[in-house]
Design a protein around this motif. Sequence first.
Motif, PDB file in Angstrom:
ATOM      1  N   LEU A 104       0.905  -1.152  -0.195  1.00 53.83           N
ATOM      2  CA  LEU A 104      -0.027  -0.015  -0.031  1.00 53.83           C
ATOM      3  C   LEU A 104       0.812   1.336   0.084  1.00 53.83           C
ATOM      4  O   LEU A 104       0.609   2.228  -0.699  1.00 53.83           O
ATOM      5  N   SER A 105       2.021   1.324   0.757  1.00 53.92           N
ATOM      6  CA  SER A 105       2.734   2.429   0.832  1.00 53.92           C
ATOM      7  C   SER A 105       3.974   2.613  -0.199  1.00 53.92           C
ATOM      8  O   SER A 105       4.528   3.577  -0.244  1.00 53.92           O
ATOM      9  N   ARG A 106       4.073   1.429  -0.866  1.00 50.72           N
ATOM     10  CA  ARG A 106       4.954   1.485  -1.800  1.00 50.72           C
ATOM     11  C   ARG A 106       4.613   1.317  -3.244  1.00 50.72           C
ATOM     12  O   ARG A 106       3.572   2.267  -3.893  1.00 50.72           O
ATOM     13  N   THR A 107       4.993   0.391  -3.996  1.00 55.30           N
ATOM     14  CA  THR A 107       4.376   0.173  -5.460  1.00 55.30           C
ATOM     15  C   THR A 107       3.066  -0.764  -5.586  1.00 55.30           C
ATOM     16  O   THR A 107       3.242  -1.834  -4.866  1.00 55.30           O
ATOM     17  N   HIS A 108       2.401  -0.390  -6.114  1.00 52.12           N
ATOM     18  CA  HIS A 108       1.133  -1.056  -6.422  1.00 52.12           C
ATOM     19  C   HIS A 108       0.391  -1.222  -7.834  1.00 52.12           C
ATOM     20  O   HIS A 108      -0.701  -0.875  -7.792  1.00 52.12           O
ATOM     21  N   TRP A 109       1.158  -1.412  -8.898  1.00 55.12           N
ATOM     22  CA  TRP A 109       1.007  -1.022 -10.130  1.00 55.12           C
ATOM     23  C   TRP A 109      -0.343  -1.698 -10.819  1.00 55.12           C
ATOM     24  O   TRP A 109      -1.130  -1.193 -11.467  1.00 55.12           O
ATOM     25  N   GLN A 110      -0.485  -2.863 -10.469  1.00 58.49           N
ATOM     26  CA  GLN A 110      -1.882  -3.555 -10.620  1.00 58.49           C
ATOM     27  C   GLN A 110      -2.993  -2.983 -10.194  1.00 58.49           C
ATOM     28  O   GLN A 110      -4.085  -3.290 -10.688  1.00 58.49           O
ATOM     29  N   TYR A 111      -2.705  -2.288  -8.991  1.00 62.52           N
ATOM     30  CA  TYR A 111      -3.886  -1.593  -8.169  1.00 62.52           C
ATOM     31  C   TYR A 111      -3.887   0.062  -8.800  1.00 62.52           C
ATOM     32  O   TYR A 111      -4.946   0.815  -8.290  1.00 62.52           O
ATOM     33  N   ASP A 112      -3.300   0.181  -9.844  1.00 60.52           N
ATOM     34  CA  ASP A 112      -3.501   1.694 -10.329  1.00 60.52           C
ATOM     35  C   ASP A 112      -4.507   1.664 -11.482  1.00 60.52           C
ATOM     36  O   ASP A 112      -5.115   0.769 -11.792  1.00 60.52           O
ATOM     37  N   GLY A 113      -4.738   2.900 -11.918  1.00 54.65           N
ATOM     38  CA  GLY A 113      -5.941   3.268 -12.904  1.00 54.65           C
ATOM     39  C   GLY A 113      -5.574   2.525 -14.338  1.00 54.65           C
ATOM     40  O   GLY A 113      -6.513   2.373 -15.158  1.00 54.65           O
ATOM     41  N   GLY A 114      -4.263   2.360 -14.491  1.00 57.13           N
ATOM     42  CA  GLY A 114      -4.047   1.387 -15.764  1.00 57.13           C
ATOM     43  C   GLY A 114      -4.253   0.158 -15.717  1.00 57.13           C
ATOM     44  O   GLY A 114      -4.228  -0.561 -16.962  1.00 57.13           O
ATOM     45  N   MET A 115      -4.598  -0.507 -14.673  1.00 54.84           N
ATOM     46  CA  MET A 115      -5.170  -1.966 -14.287  1.00 54.84           C
ATOM     47  C   MET A 115      -6.411  -1.945 -13.640  1.00 54.84           C
ATOM     48  O   MET A 115      -7.515  -1.237 -14.011  1.00 54.84           O
ATOM     49  N   PHE A 116      -6.487  -2.988 -12.635  1.00 59.16           N
ATOM     50  CA  PHE A 116      -7.511  -3.389 -12.177  1.00 59.16           C
ATOM     51  C   PHE A 116      -8.397  -2.263 -11.351  1.00 59.16           C
ATOM     52  O   PHE A 116      -9.457  -2.569 -10.747  1.00 59.16           O
ATOM     53  N   PHE A 117      -7.585  -1.336 -10.589  1.00 59.54           N
ATOM     54  CA  PHE A 117      -8.555  -0.331  -9.843  1.00 59.54           C
ATOM     55  C   PHE A 117      -9.622   0.460 -10.608  1.00 59.54           C
ATOM     56  O   PHE A 117     -10.495   0.781 -10.125  1.00 59.54           O
ATOM     57  N   TRP A 118      -9.250   0.516 -12.047  1.00 58.65           N
ATOM     58  CA  TRP A 118     -10.072   1.341 -12.854  1.00 58.65           C
ATOM     59  C   TRP A 118     -10.939   0.188 -13.702  1.00 58.65           C
ATOM     60  O   TRP A 118     -11.486   0.373 -14.952  1.00 58.65           O
TER      61      TRP A 118
END
Length: 568
Positions: free
Chosen positions: A281-295
Amino acid sequence: MAAFILVLIAGGCTKLDEHVYDKVEVSQFLTRRDDVVRDFLRPFEHAYWSIQGNDIYAASENSTDEIGTFNRQGDWQDGNYYQRMHQHSWTIQDNFTSGAWTAFYQGIVLATNSLQDMESITDPGKLNVSVTELADFKAELRTLRAWFYLRAFDFYRNIEIITDVKHTTTGNKQSPPQETFNYIESELKAALPDLPKRETLGDKGIGRWTQAGAAALLARLYLNAKAYIGKDGYADCAVVCQDIIDGKYGNYKLDNRWDAPFDYTNNTINSETIYGFPCSLSRTHWQYDGGMFFWAMTYDAAPLYCGFTDFNQANPRYALQPGRDVDSIEYPFKLGKPFIKFQHYPDDYRLKLYKNLGGSKREGMFLFGYLPYQHVVNGNTVTDTVRGNKGNYPLFIRDQVGWFLDAKPGQRITDKESDMNHADHNSGVFFLKYPLYPTPDPNRITSAYAEVRLSEIYYSLAECKYRAGDKAGAAVLLNAVRQRNYPVGSPSLYAADGSQLNDQEMLDEWGREFFGENRRRTDLIRWGLFNTGTWWDKQPDADDHTAIFPIGRDIMGANPQFEQNPGY
């Protein structure tokens, strides 16, 4: 304070000259162990971002029969950018055509730069680095670079090979596909002996390339060889896959729950993850970014339905392509219809509505229907349902695309249009492959991104056996993975003789197990259907030149030696 600032300004104006260095010699930069480790790790940071950066994920998924970014009453219209992805009508001016190349080659350059730094170290002992460690670092960087090359090769086919960034200032011509194929193969084979096995690294090995990881990339290369270079590589793929399963490159086993490969425990030595990027949560989480699964969910699904409030609202950028028209009649085409493909086996655990169960557990993979939540009004707990942003009515999310607006479930609407430019916020089932646990949960946003997992090796070997005529062998391998998706004794498992397997079922099963994992385009191309197939709002292409993307205008302008891919 004002006087102090004046003093700073006065002092700052007395000496403005500065000696700027255009480079730092490695002998001055790598002076201790920490320097070596940081240098080694730098390309991995970019690699994690690159799984979704510069619209790589969007272009890969939206060009297939799996996922769509619909124009939702003006939201995500974006000048028909996503419609062009869907219709295979992209141009060299579309951002992703230059953006993907840039992302891949930034990784290649970073990995090459760090590799050359490692190769310049003549006495690792002085830097408190062992000879074995240094060999490992170099092997991992070669593997990481090969991963970038393989992805660029898959995207563009006619690409540039770069092996030196320290002494070269000009670009190269593109290499023919066979040369690139041979180069990637040779790099992975050369790296293999010096790579560690996972058991050597233990639970801290997540994000590190191992022997099994490099072997898995070889399997990907061989599995798609016919598309890449026109030569069948299934026999070579089968050998590598069997070796991985047999433990030649380290000990791995399949997870026993369908969601475990994507849960917070997937970064441990007991998971099926062969290669993954660590997430927090506090560092990198790119699959949870708008480019993938969070959107990949409607706006308030994250904070209201899932109880996850660490980020802002989600955004319905990605959803499943529909399987039914606005009158709920299934479309006749064989491709696409991903939710219906799951429903072919109705006891599939993944078909349940996504729901957080507490204690870092969830059920279901999809968001559909009404999404209820509770909140307090004037001291009373009230139940409501998630709404959209185009009207104050509860959303009823469905496996259809159209303008349903406030129509109730089952209510017929007069507007029959269903296409990429005519969707509302009820349209398209959403998906949560990686869990979105509520904000108090200590394990929220801690799942590693599983770039390579053992299930892929089982499915690759199953396809090789199927293509060789061994349906029974293919069924055994597929069922070894599939059994976790259904209750014990489920009739959904394939018959032991593999009699249910045909080309369409094999492709459908790839789609179910690896839905949303950024491989559908490659699978459709391998099966010869990416350009010839029909799916929702998509007719066959005029020819097969769109099986590879064009090299973007910005990239073409940067290297006059480049030749544009055929057909563009």
